[in-house]
Scaffold this motif. Structure first.
Motif, PDB file in Angstrom:
ATOM      1  N   ILE A  33       0.931  -1.002  -0.113  1.00 32.82           N
ATOM      2  CA  ILE A  33       0.304   0.093  -0.053  1.00 32.82           C
ATOM      3  C   ILE A  33       0.875   1.182  -0.051  1.00 32.82           C
ATOM      4  N   ARG A  34       0.679   2.518  -0.697  1.00 31.31           N
ATOM      5  CA  ARG A  34       0.509   3.790  -0.637  1.00 31.31           C
ATOM      6  C   ARG A  34       0.188   4.244   1.216  1.00 31.31           C
ATOM      7  N   TYR A  35       0.845   5.097   1.754  1.00 33.29           N
ATOM      8  CA  TYR A  35      -0.353   5.330   2.854  1.00 33.29           C
ATOM      9  C   TYR A  35       0.341   6.658   3.152  1.00 33.29           C
ATOM     10  N   LYS A  36      -0.188   7.774   3.843  1.00 26.62           N
ATOM     11  CA  LYS A  36       0.030   9.226   4.043  1.00 26.62           C
ATOM     12  C   LYS A  36      -0.196   9.300   5.541  1.00 26.62           C
ATOM     13  N   PRO A  37       0.291   9.156   6.819  1.00 26.23           N
ATOM     14  CA  PRO A  37      -0.432   8.908   7.907  1.00 26.23           C
ATOM     15  C   PRO A  37      -0.854  10.874   8.619  1.00 26.23           C
ATOM     16  N   LYS A  38      -0.981  10.872   9.300  1.00 23.46           N
ATOM     17  CA  LYS A  38      -1.267  12.184   9.489  1.00 23.46           C
ATOM     18  C   LYS A  38      -0.179  13.244   9.580  1.00 23.46           C
ATOM     19  N   GLY A  39       0.390  14.077   8.813  1.00 20.07           N
ATOM     20  CA  GLY A  39       0.987  15.164   9.360  1.00 20.07           C
ATOM     21  C   GLY A  39       2.264  14.427   8.373  1.00 20.07           C
ATOM     22  N   LYS A  40       2.720  13.236   8.226  1.00 17.25           N
ATOM     23  CA  LYS A  40       3.744  12.550   7.283  1.00 17.25           C
ATOM     24  C   LYS A  40       3.835  12.415   6.160  1.00 17.25           C
ATOM     25  N   ARG A  41       4.877  12.213   5.519  1.00 13.54           N
ATOM     26  CA  ARG A  41       5.408  11.918   4.044  1.00 13.54           C
ATOM     27  C   ARG A  41       4.667  10.330   4.115  1.00 13.54           C
ATOM     28  N   MET A  42       4.041  10.629   2.269  1.00 12.00           N
ATOM     29  CA  MET A  42       3.590   9.469   2.012  1.00 12.00           C
ATOM     30  C   MET A  42       4.215   7.816   1.836  1.00 12.00           C
ATOM     31  N   LYS A  75       5.132   3.716   1.007  1.00 12.52           N
ATOM     32  CA  LYS A  75       5.319   2.389   0.766  1.00 12.52           C
ATOM     33  C   LYS A  75       5.203   1.475   1.992  1.00 12.52           C
ATOM     34  N   ARG A  76       4.153   0.178   1.901  1.00 16.44           N
ATOM     35  CA  ARG A  76       4.458  -0.705   3.121  1.00 16.44           C
ATOM     36  C   ARG A  76       3.443  -1.490   2.596  1.00 16.44           C
ATOM     37  N   THR A  77       3.872  -2.768   2.653  1.00 14.51           N
ATOM     38  CA  THR A  77       4.071  -4.209   2.928  1.00 14.51           C
ATOM     39  C   THR A  77       3.172  -4.149   4.114  1.00 14.51           C
ATOM     40  N   ILE A  78       2.012  -4.933   3.568  1.00 16.25           N
ATOM     41  CA  ILE A  78       1.307  -5.242   5.396  1.00 16.25           C
ATOM     42  C   ILE A  78       0.743  -6.632   4.719  1.00 16.25           C
ATOM     43  N   CYS A 127       2.839  -5.050   9.895  1.00 15.37           N
ATOM     44  CA  CYS A 127       3.124  -4.359   8.983  1.00 15.37           C
ATOM     45  C   CYS A 127       4.890  -3.931   8.971  1.00 15.37           C
ATOM     46  N   HIS A 128       4.971  -5.089   7.559  1.00 14.96           N
ATOM     47  CA  HIS A 128       6.714  -6.074   7.031  1.00 14.96           C
ATOM     48  C   HIS A 128       7.860  -4.305   7.211  1.00 14.96           C
ATOM     49  N   GLN A 129       7.303  -3.161   7.310  1.00 16.08           N
ATOM     50  CA  GLN A 129       8.220  -2.478   7.756  1.00 16.08           C
ATOM     51  C   GLN A 129       8.823  -2.104   8.822  1.00 16.08           C
ATOM     52  N   VAL A 130       7.788  -1.762   9.969  1.00 20.13           N
ATOM     53  CA  VAL A 130       8.099  -2.171  11.178  1.00 20.13           C
ATOM     54  C   VAL A 130       8.380  -2.808  12.047  1.00 20.13           C
ATOM     55  N   ARG A 131       8.007  -4.029  10.995  1.00 20.75           N
ATOM     56  CA  ARG A 131       8.364  -5.482  12.007  1.00 20.75           C
ATOM     57  C   ARG A 131       7.114  -5.244  13.080  1.00 20.75           C
ATOM     58  N   SER A 182      -8.914   5.273   4.308  1.00 17.49           N
ATOM     59  CA  SER A 182      -8.880   6.525   3.428  1.00 17.49           C
ATOM     60  C   SER A 182      -7.851   6.883   3.696  1.00 17.49           C
ATOM     61  N   ARG A 183      -6.788   6.523   4.162  1.00 18.17           N
ATOM     62  CA  ARG A 183      -5.074   7.465   3.942  1.00 18.17           C
ATOM     63  C   ARG A 183      -4.479   6.534   3.324  1.00 18.17           C
ATOM     64  N   ILE A 184      -5.092   5.452   2.359  1.00 16.51           N
ATOM     65  CA  ILE A 184      -4.559   4.566   1.964  1.00 16.51           C
ATOM     66  C   ILE A 184      -4.784   4.686   0.374  1.00 16.51           C
ATOM     67  N   SER A 185      -3.189   5.534  -0.653  1.00 15.90           N
ATOM     68  CA  SER A 185      -3.822   6.348  -1.601  1.00 15.90           C
ATOM     69  C   SER A 185      -3.799   4.747  -2.832  1.00 15.90           C
ATOM     70  N   SER A 186      -3.298   4.057  -2.371  1.00 15.31           N
ATOM     71  CA  SER A 186      -2.948   2.901  -4.152  1.00 15.31           C
ATOM     72  C   SER A 186      -2.759   1.489  -2.451  1.00 15.31           C
ATOM     73  N   ILE A 187      -3.304   0.475  -3.675  1.00 13.40           N
ATOM     74  CA  ILE A 187      -3.155  -0.825  -3.119  1.00 13.40           C
ATOM     75  C   ILE A 187      -2.333  -1.479  -3.638  1.00 13.40           C
ATOM     76  N   ASP A 188      -1.319  -2.116  -4.074  1.00 12.53           N
ATOM     77  CA  ASP A 188      -0.665  -3.020  -5.244  1.00 12.53           C
ATOM     78  C   ASP A 188      -0.538  -1.926  -5.594  1.00 12.53           C
TER      79      ASP A 188
END
Length: 92
Positions: free
Chosen positions: A20-29, A31-34, A54-58, A66-72
């Motif tokens: 997914i491409r995810y943009k948390p509030k107040g942070k940058r977009m 890419k996360r593998t979930i 979340c594989h990035q933060v393990r 609604s903050r997920i802008s794309s999936i795959d």
């Protein structure tokens, strides 16, 4: 037309990890593998949420749908292509 939440439910049912491409509030977009998506969604006044590993933060994280802008990388594009296709069929 499949919504983000429906797509995530399908991935959860198939036990498929998604990118997914995810943009948390107040942070940058980012890419996360979930994976291990839990469709124990809950509604707050501000929208729907899911939990997933979340594989990035393990670690397990909560994501606002609604903050997920794309999936795959395809969800947004595919959704709009379906809309265009429907319009073309009506015109023809």
């Amino acid at each position: 037309m499949q919504t983000r939440l429906e797509y995530l439910k399908e991935a959860a049912d198939n036990k498929t990890p998604v990118v997914i491409r995810y943009k948390p509030k107040g942070k940058r977009m980012s890419k996360r593998t979930i994976s291990n998506i839990q469709i124990t969604t809950f509604r707050r006044q501000s929208g729907y949420y899911i939990t997933a590993y979340c594989h990035q933060v393990r670690a397990d994280r909560t994501f606002k749908v609604s903050r997920i802008s794309s999936i795959d990388g395809n969800w947004f594009v595919l959704e709009h292509l379906k809309n265009i296709g429907s319009v073309l069929l009506v015109i023809l």
